[in-house]
Design a protein around this motif. Structure first.
Motif, mmCIF file in Angstrom:
data_model
loop_
_atom_site.group_PDB
_atom_site.id
_atom_site.type_symbol
_atom_site.label_atom_id
_atom_site.label_comp_id
_atom_site.label_asym_id
_atom_site.label_seq_id
_atom_site.Cartn_x
_atom_site.Cartn_y
_atom_site.Cartn_z
ATOM 1 N N ARG A 72 0.957 -1.231 -0.067
ATOM 2 C CA ARG A 72 -0.146 0.016 0.107
ATOM 3 C C ARG A 72 0.882 1.311 0.202
ATOM 4 N NH1 ARG A 72 -4.894 -1.025 0.057
ATOM 5 N NH2 ARG A 72 -5.363 0.999 -0.026
ATOM 6 N N VAL A 73 1.980 1.164 0.693
ATOM 7 C CA VAL A 73 3.193 2.340 0.612
ATOM 8 C C VAL A 73 3.568 2.685 -0.553
ATOM 9 C CG1 VAL A 73 5.066 3.125 1.820
ATOM 10 C CG2 VAL A 73 3.549 2.262 3.277
ATOM 11 N N ARG A 74 4.112 1.429 -1.310
ATOM 12 C CA ARG A 74 4.474 1.880 -2.524
ATOM 13 C C ARG A 74 3.398 2.304 -3.661
ATOM 14 N NH1 ARG A 74 6.966 -3.517 -1.626
ATOM 15 N NH2 ARG A 74 5.037 -4.452 -2.935
ATOM 16 N N LEU A 75 4.039 3.331 -4.436
ATOM 17 C CA LEU A 75 3.108 4.056 -5.309
ATOM 18 C C LEU A 75 2.455 5.073 -4.695
ATOM 19 C CD1 LEU A 75 3.171 3.570 -8.327
ATOM 20 C CD2 LEU A 75 0.955 2.645 -8.276
ATOM 21 N N SER A 76 1.877 4.797 -3.355
ATOM 22 C CA SER A 76 0.812 5.984 -2.811
ATOM 23 C C SER A 76 1.773 6.724 -1.874
ATOM 24 C CB SER A 76 -0.250 5.507 -2.033
ATOM 25 O OG SER A 76 0.389 4.578 -0.895
ATOM 26 N N GLU A 77 2.715 6.311 -1.226
ATOM 27 C CA GLU A 77 3.854 7.133 -0.747
ATOM 28 C C GLU A 77 5.096 7.257 -1.384
ATOM 29 O OE1 GLU A 77 2.650 8.654 1.944
ATOM 30 O OE2 GLU A 77 0.903 7.844 2.577
ATOM 31 N N ILE A 78 5.649 6.047 -1.927
ATOM 32 C CA ILE A 78 6.979 6.000 -2.735
ATOM 33 C C ILE A 78 6.748 5.586 -4.006
ATOM 34 C CG2 ILE A 78 9.301 5.231 -2.456
ATOM 35 C CD1 ILE A 78 8.699 4.627 0.399
ATOM 36 N N GLY A 79 6.920 6.299 -5.022
ATOM 37 C CA GLY A 79 6.700 5.699 -6.443
ATOM 38 C C GLY A 79 8.251 5.327 -6.767
ATOM 39 N N TYR A 80 8.118 4.369 -7.747
ATOM 40 C CA TYR A 80 9.408 3.605 -7.955
ATOM 41 C C TYR A 80 9.592 3.350 -9.407
ATOM 42 C CZ TYR A 80 12.963 -0.193 -7.426
ATOM 43 O OH TYR A 80 13.977 -1.073 -7.768
ATOM 44 N N VAL A 81 10.942 3.836 -9.746
ATOM 45 C CA VAL A 81 11.352 3.680 -11.371
ATOM 46 C C VAL A 81 12.371 2.713 -11.290
ATOM 47 C CG1 VAL A 81 12.154 4.881 -13.441
ATOM 48 C CG2 VAL A 81 10.591 5.852 -12.021
ATOM 49 N N PRO A 82 12.021 1.258 -11.391
ATOM 50 C CA PRO A 82 13.132 0.157 -11.121
ATOM 51 C C PRO A 82 14.188 0.242 -12.253
ATOM 52 C CG PRO A 82 10.719 -0.705 -11.157
ATOM 53 C CD PRO A 82 10.789 0.695 -11.721
#
Ligand SMILES: Nc1ncnc2c1ncn2[C@@H]1O[C@H](COP(=O)(O)OP(=O)(O)OP(=O)(O)O)[C@@H](O)[C@H]1O
Ligand SMILES: [Mg+2]
Length: 358
Positions: free
Chosen positions: A107-117
């Motif tokens: 839930r934290v990923r994308l909503s709090e921390i966006g990621y460009v792997p």
């Protein structure tokens, strides 16, 4: 001067408030032969609100492993995690991301921390239109499909793409356009932090510059913090406010990018920055850093850099140095940097191993 250099000369001052604090983070992998690969080992790093922080270091220094641990991505069952990742949420709550369950972290990923792997440019689904791939992430975070669809043109515009791109398939896009789509997915839930792992590595220099300018604009428009991972110090020189240098699973120096590149303190940072060719230098010999990177299942005793370091002293082979703060006065005295040193920290016996002392 390029556009991005002009922009960075006038970049806004970032807030001193911490947004993310990585404290004594360990990411160890249990090996089949019974050994332990201590890939990230006691790493410390603070990311402030609205800043762009760079993480640099040679291949294998643990950059991707560090950001995957921040994001709670556990691709390997042999992973063991230690330490804390304190996230200061918008509502004032402080959460230790390292202690969250995989479900909570999703839930934290994308909503709090966006990621460009790293390498994600080539991971777009070849059979899905761009719009559907952007919509998928938002829907998986609870947004209705219609609301998510309505957001796509605005997201494409934010990353510098024409809205007609939404109807295209990945094979119809250039490398730079694909990378922009990945960034659009990363910012779709309006996170507080974007982590971009080598987002420009496979791109030619002009496309790279334009992507860096887009990231800088996103920071200014959205007020996000960006963690930029790149082995390329020249990329950091153009983009970031502060820089963290990783060596052998640890952060060995941090500080404002300009004072750090102008006058690096850690011998490893010196080696990395010496390797940047300059336009002004008529003839410059690039020596690189002698020796080979040690292996995570057998880090050298004492300072992990000592057997490659031209300044090594007897205690360097015995006692591991700690990452300590140096006062602005001390840094100025050491290397005549006029500007504020922006909280220089260094882990090296040349500068004392305890508090800020001579
Ligand atoms: N599951 C695992 N088990 C054992 N070792 C691992 C595992 N995953 C990663 N490593 C090791 O961790 C080290 C660091 O890898 P990582 O990808 O974090 O480095 P990096 O700094 O991102 O490098 P690059 O610049 O090449 O992207 C490598 O030596 C790798 O072999
Ligand atoms: Mg990597």
């Amino acid at each position: 001067m390029t556009d991005t250099q002009v922009q960075s000369a006038f970049r806004p001052t970032t807030s001193d408030e911490p947004l993310l604090e990585v404290k004594d983070l360990d990411v160890h992998f249990r090996l089949k032969n019974g050994g332990l690969a201590r890939v990230v080992d006691g790493a410390n790093l603070t990311i402030r609100r609205n800043e762009i922080i760079g993480i640099a270091g040679e291949s294998g220094s643990g950059k991707t492993t560090l950001v995957e641990a921040i994001l709670g991505i556990n691709r390997f069952s042999n992973r063991q995690l230690g330490g804390q990742v304190l996230y200061h949420a918008r509502n004032g709550e402080v959460m230790d991301l390292a202690a969250l369950s995989p479900h909570q972290m999703a839930r934290v990923r994308l909503s709090e921390i966006g990621y460009v792997p790293q390498g994600s440019m080539n991971s777009l689904s070849p059979t899905m239109r761009v719009a559907d791939q952007i919509v998928d992430g938002m829907v998986s975070h609870g947004m209705s499909k219609s609301k998510a669809r309505a957001k796509v043109p605005e997201l494409l515009e934010k990353v510098g793409l024409d809205k007609r791109v939404m109807r295209l398939y990945p094979h119809e896009l250039s490398g730079g356009m694909k990378q922009r789509v990945i960034i659009a997915i990363g910012i779709s839930m309006e996170p507080s932090i974007i982590i971009a792992d080598e987002p420009t590595t496979a791109l030619d220099v002009n496309v790279q510059r334009r992507i860096l300018a887009t990231l800088m604009r996103l920071r200014d428009e959205m007020g996000v913090s960006i963690i930029m991972v790149s082995h390329d110090v020249a990329v950091h020189a153009e983009l970031v406010d502060r820089l963290a240098i990783m060596y052998a699973g640890q952060v060995v120096e941090t500080g404002g990018v300009r004072p750090m590149l102008k006058a690096p303190l850690h011998p490893y940072t010196k080696g990395l920055t010496d390797a940047i060719p300059t336009i002004t230098a008529t003839r410059q010999r690039i020596d690189g850093i002698r020796g080979v990177t040690p292996s995570p299942d057998n880090w050298p005793k004492g300072c992990r850099f000592h057997n490659r370091c031209q300044y090594a002293m007897p205690q360097c082979a015995e006692i591991p140095p700690q990452l300590v703060s140096l006062s602005d006065e001390r840094v100025k005295a050491l290397n005549q940097v006029e500007t504020s040193t922006e909280d220089r920290m260094v882990s090296c016996h040349l500068y004392g191993s305890g508090a800020d002392r001579d």
